[in-house]
Design a protein around this motif. Structure first.
Motif, mmCIF file in Angstrom:
data_model
loop_
_atom_site.group_PDB
_atom_site.id
_atom_site.type_symbol
_atom_site.label_atom_id
_atom_site.label_comp_id
_atom_site.label_asym_id
_atom_site.label_seq_id
_atom_site.Cartn_x
_atom_site.Cartn_y
_atom_site.Cartn_z
ATOM 1 N N ARG A 93 -3.108 -10.925 -47.697
ATOM 2 C CA ARG A 93 -1.890 -10.145 -47.883
ATOM 3 C C ARG A 93 -2.117 -8.665 -47.588
ATOM 4 O O ARG A 93 -1.248 -8.005 -47.011
ATOM 5 C CB ARG A 93 -1.391 -10.337 -49.315
ATOM 6 C CG ARG A 93 -0.091 -9.606 -49.653
ATOM 7 C CD ARG A 93 0.321 -9.947 -51.088
ATOM 8 N NE ARG A 93 1.476 -9.215 -51.557
ATOM 9 C CZ ARG A 93 2.737 -9.606 -51.433
ATOM 10 N NH1 ARG A 93 3.000 -10.741 -50.811
ATOM 11 N NH2 ARG A 93 3.735 -8.883 -51.917
ATOM 12 N N PHE A 94 -3.296 -8.122 -47.933
ATOM 13 C CA PHE A 94 -3.497 -6.692 -47.704
ATOM 14 C C PHE A 94 -3.509 -6.380 -46.204
ATOM 15 O O PHE A 94 -3.048 -5.313 -45.781
ATOM 16 C CB PHE A 94 -4.772 -6.201 -48.405
ATOM 17 C CG PHE A 94 -6.013 -6.100 -47.573
ATOM 18 C CD1 PHE A 94 -6.434 -4.889 -47.056
ATOM 19 C CD2 PHE A 94 -6.782 -7.229 -47.307
ATOM 20 C CE1 PHE A 94 -7.591 -4.787 -46.311
ATOM 21 C CE2 PHE A 94 -7.951 -7.134 -46.569
ATOM 22 C CZ PHE A 94 -8.365 -5.905 -46.059
ATOM 23 N N VAL A 95 -4.016 -7.293 -45.377
ATOM 24 C CA VAL A 95 -3.999 -7.101 -43.926
ATOM 25 C C VAL A 95 -2.559 -7.174 -43.411
ATOM 26 O O VAL A 95 -2.154 -6.395 -42.541
ATOM 27 C CB VAL A 95 -4.883 -8.136 -43.220
ATOM 28 C CG1 VAL A 95 -4.816 -7.961 -41.703
ATOM 29 C CG2 VAL A 95 -6.323 -8.023 -43.693
ATOM 30 N N GLN A 96 -1.788 -8.102 -43.944
ATOM 31 C CA GLN A 96 -0.386 -8.221 -43.540
ATOM 32 C C GLN A 96 0.392 -6.947 -43.879
ATOM 33 O O GLN A 96 1.201 -6.464 -43.072
ATOM 34 C CB GLN A 96 0.247 -9.429 -44.219
ATOM 35 C CG GLN A 96 -0.371 -10.759 -43.819
ATOM 36 C CD GLN A 96 0.062 -11.894 -44.720
ATOM 37 O OE1 GLN A 96 1.169 -11.903 -45.244
ATOM 38 N NE2 GLN A 96 -0.829 -12.861 -44.919
ATOM 39 N N LEU A 97 0.144 -6.384 -45.054
ATOM 40 C CA LEU A 97 0.790 -5.124 -45.427
ATOM 41 C C LEU A 97 0.390 -4.003 -44.468
ATOM 42 O O LEU A 97 1.222 -3.184 -44.059
ATOM 43 C CB LEU A 97 0.426 -4.751 -46.859
ATOM 44 C CG LEU A 97 0.933 -5.677 -47.974
ATOM 45 C CD1 LEU A 97 0.327 -5.267 -49.317
ATOM 46 C CD2 LEU A 97 2.442 -5.674 -48.053
ATOM 47 N N ALA A 98 -0.894 -3.979 -44.092
ATOM 48 C CA ALA A 98 -1.374 -2.956 -43.159
ATOM 49 C C ALA A 98 -0.728 -3.109 -41.788
ATOM 50 O O ALA A 98 -0.339 -2.122 -41.153
ATOM 51 C CB ALA A 98 -2.893 -3.022 -43.036
ATOM 52 N N LEU A 99 -0.626 -4.345 -41.306
ATOM 53 C CA LEU A 99 0.019 -4.592 -40.015
ATOM 54 C C LEU A 99 1.474 -4.131 -40.036
ATOM 55 O O LEU A 99 1.967 -3.517 -39.079
ATOM 56 C CB LEU A 99 -0.059 -6.073 -39.662
ATOM 57 C CG LEU A 99 -1.435 -6.597 -39.226
ATOM 58 C CD1 LEU A 99 -1.462 -8.122 -39.266
ATOM 59 C CD2 LEU A 99 -1.788 -6.104 -37.831
ATOM 60 N N ALA A 100 2.175 -4.427 -41.124
ATOM 61 C CA ALA A 100 3.583 -4.042 -41.225
ATOM 62 C C ALA A 100 3.745 -2.529 -41.247
ATOM 63 O O ALA A 100 4.595 -1.964 -40.542
ATOM 64 C CB ALA A 100 4.187 -4.663 -42.479
ATOM 65 N N ALA A 101 2.932 -1.844 -42.050
ATOM 66 C CA ALA A 101 3.026 -0.382 -42.125
ATOM 67 C C ALA A 101 2.647 0.272 -40.806
ATOM 68 O O ALA A 101 3.264 1.262 -40.381
ATOM 69 C CB ALA A 101 2.129 0.141 -43.255
ATOM 70 N N THR A 102 1.654 -0.289 -40.124
ATOM 71 C CA THR A 102 1.239 0.277 -38.834
ATOM 72 C C THR A 102 2.331 0.122 -37.792
ATOM 73 O O THR A 102 2.583 1.040 -36.996
ATOM 74 C CB THR A 102 -0.061 -0.392 -38.354
ATOM 75 O OG1 THR A 102 -1.074 -0.208 -39.333
ATOM 76 C CG2 THR A 102 -0.526 0.213 -37.040
ATOM 77 N N GLY A 103 2.993 -1.037 -37.796
ATOM 78 C CA GLY A 103 4.093 -1.228 -36.852
ATOM 79 C C GLY A 103 5.163 -0.170 -37.017
ATOM 80 O O GLY A 103 5.676 0.383 -36.032
ATOM 81 N N GLU A 104 5.508 0.152 -38.261
ATOM 82 C CA GLU A 104 6.524 1.178 -38.504
ATOM 83 C C GLU A 104 6.016 2.554 -38.089
ATOM 84 O O GLU A 104 6.756 3.346 -37.493
ATOM 85 C CB GLU A 104 6.920 1.184 -39.979
ATOM 86 C CG GLU A 104 8.028 2.187 -40.277
ATOM 87 C CD GLU A 104 8.469 2.178 -41.728
ATOM 88 O OE1 GLU A 104 9.691 2.204 -41.973
ATOM 89 O OE2 GLU A 104 7.590 2.168 -42.619
ATOM 90 N N ALA A 105 4.756 2.849 -38.385
ATOM 91 C CA ALA A 105 4.201 4.163 -38.051
ATOM 92 C C ALA A 105 4.122 4.380 -36.550
ATOM 93 O O ALA A 105 4.463 5.454 -36.041
ATOM 94 C CB ALA A 105 2.814 4.318 -38.682
ATOM 95 N N VAL A 106 3.666 3.362 -35.821
ATOM 96 C CA VAL A 106 3.546 3.489 -34.364
ATOM 97 C C VAL A 106 4.930 3.649 -33.736
ATOM 98 O O VAL A 106 5.124 4.482 -32.835
ATOM 99 C CB VAL A 106 2.794 2.274 -33.782
ATOM 100 C CG1 VAL A 106 2.863 2.264 -32.263
ATOM 101 C CG2 VAL A 106 1.334 2.281 -34.234
ATOM 102 N N ALA A 107 5.906 2.883 -34.199
ATOM 103 C CA ALA A 107 7.268 3.027 -33.680
ATOM 104 C C ALA A 107 7.815 4.422 -33.978
ATOM 105 O O ALA A 107 8.464 5.053 -33.130
ATOM 106 C CB ALA A 107 8.171 1.956 -34.289
ATOM 107 N N ASP A 108 7.559 4.917 -35.192
ATOM 108 C CA ASP A 108 8.021 6.244 -35.588
ATOM 109 C C ASP A 108 7.393 7.333 -34.725
ATOM 110 O O ASP A 108 8.025 8.348 -34.416
ATOM 111 C CB ASP A 108 7.676 6.464 -37.063
ATOM 112 C CG ASP A 108 8.203 7.768 -37.614
ATOM 113 O OD1 ASP A 108 9.360 8.125 -37.304
ATOM 114 O OD2 ASP A 108 7.480 8.439 -38.368
#
Length: 424
Positions: free
Chosen positions: A71-86
């Motif tokens: 789950r911690f990797v999944q949370l990291a992937l999700a946050a990174t996707g938002e950061a890169v898009a931003d």
């Protein structure tokens, strides 16, 4: 010295699955804390937590990704996707683009959910001392090795520079961003995906904190249970989440017309060499880290506009931290607004430092200092301005964040408004 700025912010935190949800929640001072739903907490002293309502498919995570990652990797992937898009960066850089991209991810406890779940299966709920590995999942090794988290991010977002996991307890988030800062300053990368993730809400983690009475037993009133700097506090509230920043060399960001949140002005870390969980009451090591970070940013103490406190809600930490601010900032410690967002999103161990740095970047951009929720009766020994209950509109030119972790880790980081630094 190569200058380093923040150009993207992604947050997955309790109370909301996006950066904007997170920001609104902490500004409103509305705690996202409830009785644990991840498992039955009845047997434990502390039965509450700040949980993330997380649906992996919302972030494009396929069943295969979910199956092989904690789950911690999944949370990291999700946050990174938002950061890169931003940030406006291409999600996957072209091989000839010259985008030297790396990863620096922090985590205190890694794949604790998967490791505990798989031990329960392999040992038949602890019945068998000698376990049969054939009953464990095929991806167990990836959960055992923390570096797999950095690998997942590097593969998903095309990072070919350094890919590193930083694990320094509860300062992991700040330290991971600090590591990224140094790599860019040393010309080892131009862009870094930097932040932290943790998902520690498991029976064994809860039992460990119960054993040392670090977490609050205030189960009947979850939303008012996290009370940093309050005389009625009884311990911290465990949380989970992730925050990732896109940090890059200033010239690289300007060349592509990126929106800049702030500049990383300074970062420093110390170890107290004192006790695994204990803190010196004088706050000397954290104070030294703050002074060092200010010196790197070429700032005087009275130039700090606000502080994102560690503010865990334990008496030991809150008093130690108060002493550190007085030691490092002098008289200005009594004038600067200080707040702890752990009162709203709990303490997500290694992740919280990056979540607090995300809050600093947003505070600079939006001119608001979030409050410390539930601060009703201040501890007389915590006699600074801890921004009780209500957010403040303040022009934030320079934001300081401080972190303290089991093992004696003490870290500090300064974010600055870019035009202010450029004019200095």
């Amino acid at each position: 010295m190569r200058r380093v700025v923040v150009t993207g912010v992604g947050v997955v935190a309790p109370g909301g699955p996006t950066r904007e949800d997170f920001w609104q929640r902490i500004v409103d001072g509305k705690p996202a804390i409830r009785r644990v739903t991840a498992f039955d907490p009845t047997a434990f002293r502390s039965q509450i937590a700040a949980e993330v309502d997380f649906e992996p498919s919302r972030y494009g995570l396929t069943p295969r990704v979910v199956r092989r990652t904690d789950r911690f990797v999944q949370l990291a992937l999700a946050a990174t996707g938002e950061a890169v898009a931003d940030s406006g960066l291409a999600e996957l850089p072209d091989e000839n683009s010259g985008d030297r991209r790396g990863v620096s991810l922090g985590s205190a406890v890694g794949s604790s959910i998967t490791l505990e779940d798989e031990y329960v299966v392999a040992s038949d709920h602890g019945r068998d001392w000698l376990v049969d590995h054939r009953h464990a999942m095929p991806f167990l090794y990836q959960s055992l090795v923390p570096s797999s988290a950095a690998t997942e991010l590097a593969v998903r977002f095309g990072a070919r520079a350094a890919a590193t996991v930083v694990s320094t307890g509860c300062t992991s988030g700040i330290d991971a961003i600090g590591h990224a800062l140094r790599l860019i300053q040393d010309d080892e990368a131009d862009v870094m995906i930097a932040g932290a993730a943790d998902a520690p809400i498991t029976p064994i983690t809860v039992a460990c904190f119960d054993a040392i009475r670090a977490t609050t037993p205030r189960n009947a009133d979850p939303e008012r249970a996290s009370r940093p700097f309050d005389a009625d506090r009884q311990g911290f509230v465990l949380g989970e989440g992730a925050a990732v920043l896109v940090v890059e060399e200033l010239g690289h960001a300007l060349a592509r017309g990126a929106e800049i949140y702030c500049e990383i002005g300074g970062y420093a870390a110390r170890a107290n060499g004192f006790h695994m969980t204990g803190l010196r009451p004088d706050g000397i090591e954290l104070g030294d880290a703050i002074v060092d970070a200010l010196d790197q940013a070429r700032l005087n103490p009275d130039q700090i506009s606000c502080i994102s406190a560690h503010g865990s809600g334990t008496k030991q930490n809150d008093r130690h931290e108060t002493a550190a601010y007085k030691r490092s900032l002098g008289d200005h410690a009594h004038r600067v607004p200080i707040s702890s967002i752990k009162s709203v999103v709990g303490h997500s161990l290694g992740a919280i430092g990056s979540i607090e740095m995300a809050a600093c970047a947003l505070a600079i951009q939006r001119g608001v200092v979030p409050p410390t929720a539930n601060l009703e009766t201040p501890d007389p020994e915590c006699d600074l301005d801890y921004t009780p209950q209500v957010a403040r509109e303040v022009r934030v030119d320079h934001a300081l964040s401080a972190g303290s972790g089991f093992g004696g880790f003490q870290s500090a980081m300064v974010f600055s408004r870019v035009e202010e630094v450029a004019a200095a």
